[in-house]
Design a protein around this motif. Structure first.
Motif, short mmCIF file in Angstrom:
data_model
loop_
_atom_site.label_atom_id
_atom_site.label_comp_id
_atom_site.label_asym_id
_atom_site.label_seq_id
_atom_site.Cartn_x
_atom_site.Cartn_y
_atom_site.Cartn_z
N VAL A 63 0.85 -1.19 0.00
CA VAL A 63 0.00 0.00 0.00
C VAL A 63 0.89 1.24 0.00
CG1 VAL A 63 -1.71 1.33 1.30
CG2 VAL A 63 -1.92 -1.16 1.17
N VAL A 64 0.55 2.21 -0.83
CA VAL A 64 1.28 3.48 -0.89
C VAL A 64 0.33 4.61 -0.49
CG1 VAL A 64 2.49 5.14 -2.35
CG2 VAL A 64 2.88 2.68 -2.65
N ALA A 65 0.75 5.41 0.47
CA ALA A 65 -0.04 6.56 0.92
C ALA A 65 0.66 7.84 0.46
CB ALA A 65 -0.16 6.56 2.44
N THR A 66 -0.08 8.70 -0.25
CA THR A 66 0.47 9.95 -0.76
C THR A 66 -0.29 11.12 -0.13
OG1 THR A 66 0.94 8.85 -2.87
CG2 THR A 66 0.99 11.26 -2.84
N LEU A 67 0.47 12.08 0.39
CA LEU A 67 -0.14 13.21 1.06
C LEU A 67 -1.07 13.96 0.11
CD1 LEU A 67 0.04 14.66 3.86
CD2 LEU A 67 1.71 16.19 2.81
N LYS A 68 -2.28 14.25 0.58
CA LYS A 68 -3.26 14.96 -0.23
C LYS A 68 -2.85 16.43 -0.42
CE LYS A 68 -7.27 12.24 1.29
NZ LYS A 68 -8.55 12.29 2.04
N PRO A 69 -3.21 17.02 -1.54
CA PRO A 69 -2.94 18.46 -1.74
C PRO A 69 -3.60 19.28 -0.63
CG PRO A 69 -3.62 17.43 -3.80
CD PRO A 69 -3.83 16.40 -2.73
N GLY A 70 -2.84 20.21 -0.07
CA GLY A 70 -3.37 21.08 0.97
C GLY A 70 -3.26 20.52 2.37
N GLN A 71 -2.88 19.23 2.51
CA GLN A 71 -2.72 18.63 3.84
C GLN A 71 -1.27 18.77 4.30
OE1 GLN A 71 -4.92 17.68 5.83
NE2 GLN A 71 -6.75 17.06 4.69
N ARG A 72 -1.07 18.73 5.60
CA ARG A 72 0.27 18.91 6.18
C ARG A 72 0.70 17.66 6.93
NH1 ARG A 72 2.47 19.57 10.81
NH2 ARG A 72 0.44 19.58 11.86
N HIS A 73 1.92 17.22 6.67
CA HIS A 73 2.56 16.14 7.41
C HIS A 73 4.02 16.14 7.01
CE1 HIS A 73 3.36 12.22 9.23
NE2 HIS A 73 2.14 12.24 9.75
N ILE A 74 4.91 15.75 7.92
CA ILE A 74 6.34 15.73 7.57
C ILE A 74 6.67 14.64 6.56
CG2 ILE A 74 7.05 16.76 9.76
CD1 ILE A 74 7.98 13.99 10.66
N TYR A 75 5.78 13.64 6.42
CA TYR A 75 5.99 12.58 5.43
C TYR A 75 5.11 12.85 4.22
CZ TYR A 75 8.03 10.04 9.40
OH TYR A 75 8.78 9.66 10.48
#
Length: 454
Positions: free
Chosen positions: A349-361
């Motif tokens: 499974v690959v998780a990609t940060l959504k546009p506009g969301q914040r996380h260091i990963y």
């Protein structure tokens, strides 16, 4: 678009399930019937791999004698590695290695290696877990854009997952003993290997195992958790309490902290996402504990498919009271002589940060064991898309708890060369207590002060 890779032991129907979009609904009774045939009761492929390196699952219980501290002895202690993967030969095996494992081999070419042993599918399924998974297959479904589950009971929400979110939720809802306590240690060694042991007394109770709980209190609770620090002396008395909610977007987890120095209980809403806890040396985010926990809302979750991977498994040696921490904790990485890797089928499974969301990963790459639904390998990428941290979960089946427990969870930071090793129990006199029973009052904010007294 990158194709989805499907392992065949169920053929076209399994591929169809993998390729299906998120439908937000349970599977049909006909699909669920596969859990009684070609698949195990919780959704793994029952049969052996075509080359025979992964054996068939037979559900047999591994029940070795207990060591002096109550931990099971290693039932495979007499086995020798089939071979060892190191920086000199990893290209021969790279199709069965995670990007993080390859990075570690390159980062520590003289010392990091993966000793590979025969594969044992050593995790049975109890009647209670089987029944819960069977029920959830035809009832449980995602709600609120995948951030919550409705009509879910017990464990294993989606034994026949259709997308990446459902696979992730299986990790979050995987089988753990209904109620237990454990005393475990953690260490974040300096680059020269020097370390201080931090000890926590932890308590975990699922919603369905709590006594004295009013129905309205349990409507969105997954489990209750608390821990108190008992070493080193400067940190003794700090207590954390968490009411883990199912849908953390609709209702964020409820958390409190008691500080012995301030002698007061306060809400701690920041224990989530990418904050770092006091015992992590800044090396692990709050939502990376247990490899992943909490709300999935900041990422898009893509199910790549299934593959075979050399993963940490049957890590009895890491939990043995005969192996002191000084033997395990080495500069740069854990002593590989005490580790064990086996070839297993995993969900990718690959998780990609959504546009506009914040996380260091910005991206997270997970490999989830088909027989337990536990994340065993986790790769975390920084804002530039560079691999930053690598997580590994070394566990073993504990027959007293009828579940897999941690021998060691490790987070390696490739940038600063340090790592955090948590879940160590080998030097604890009696680490696991599966007879622990709790009431709602045991997990109330008012109970924190009494737990935190020195």
């Amino acid at each position: 678009m990158k194709p989805t890779h499907c392992l065949t032991h169920g053929g076209a129907l399994l591929c169809a399930l993998l390729l299906a979009g998120h439908a937000g609904a349970a599977v049909t009774a006909e699909e669920a019937a596969r859990l009684q045939g070609e698949l195990t009761p919780i959704g793994a492929e029952r049969g052996a791999s075509a080359d025979g390196r992964i054996p068939a699952w037979d559900g047999a219980t591994v029940n070795p004698p207990l060591a002096s501290n109550g931990t099971p002895s290693d039932p495979y202690a007499g086995e020798k590695p089939l071979f060892t993967i190191d920086a000199g030969n990893y290209t021969q095996y790279q199709d069965q290695l995670s990007p993080g494992q390859i990075a570690l081999l390159k980062h520590f070419p003289e010392s990091f290696r993966l000793p590979v042993y025969p594969t044992h599918r050593s995790v049975p399924v109890s009647d209670a877990v089987r029944d819960a998974a069977a029920r959830n297959a035809t009832h449980a479904h995602l709600v609120n854009n995948g951030n919550g589950i409705e009509d879910f009971a017990g464990v294993i929400a989606f034994p026949l997952p259709k997308d990446g979110l459902e696979v992730l939720w299986n990790h979050i809802t995987r089988n753990r003993n209904r109620s237990f306590s454990v005393v475990s240690d953690s260490a974040a060694p300096q680059k020269d290997g020097a370390y201080t042991v931090m000890t926590t007394q932890q308590y975990f109770t699922r919603r369905d195992a709590i006594t004295g709980l009013a129905p309205d209190q349990a409507r969105n609770i997954l489990y209750y958790y608390s821990h108190k620090l008992t070493a080193p002396s400067r940190m003794v008395g700090e207590v954390v309490l968490v009411h883990e909610t199912l849908d953390q977007v609709a209702e964020p987890r409820l958390s409190w902290v008691y500080s012995a120095g301030q002698r007061r209980v306060r809400r701690a809403p920041s224990i989530a996402y990418d904050t770092a806890g006091p015992t992590t040396a800044g090396l692990r985010t709050a939502d990376s504990r247990d490899m992943f926990n909490g709300a999935p809302d900041r990422y898009d979750w893509k199910l790549v498919g299934k593959k075979t991977l050399y993963v940490p498994y049957n890590a009895y040696r890491l939990a043995s009271p005969e192996v002191p921490y000084d033997t395990l904790i080495r500069p740069g990485h854990v002593n590989p002589d005490a580790t064990r890797y086996e070839l297993h089928r995993v969900w990718e499974v690959v998780a990609t940060l959504k546009p506009g969301q914040r996380h260091i990963y910005s991206k997270r790459h997970y490999f989830i064991d088909e027989d337990t639904w536990a994340i065993l390998e986790a790769d975390h990428y920084d804002s530039r898309g560079e691999l930053w941290r690598v997580g590994e979960a070394h566990g073993f089946y504990h027959p007293s708890g009828q579940s897999v427990v941690a021998a060691m969870e490790v987070t390696y930071d490739l940038n600063n060369g340090r790592y955090l090793a948590s879940g160590l129990t080998g030097e604890q006199r009696k680490p696991f207590d599966f007879s622990y029973q709790a009431s709602a009052s045991d997990y109330s904010p008012g109970a924190l002060r009494s737990k935190g007294l020195r």
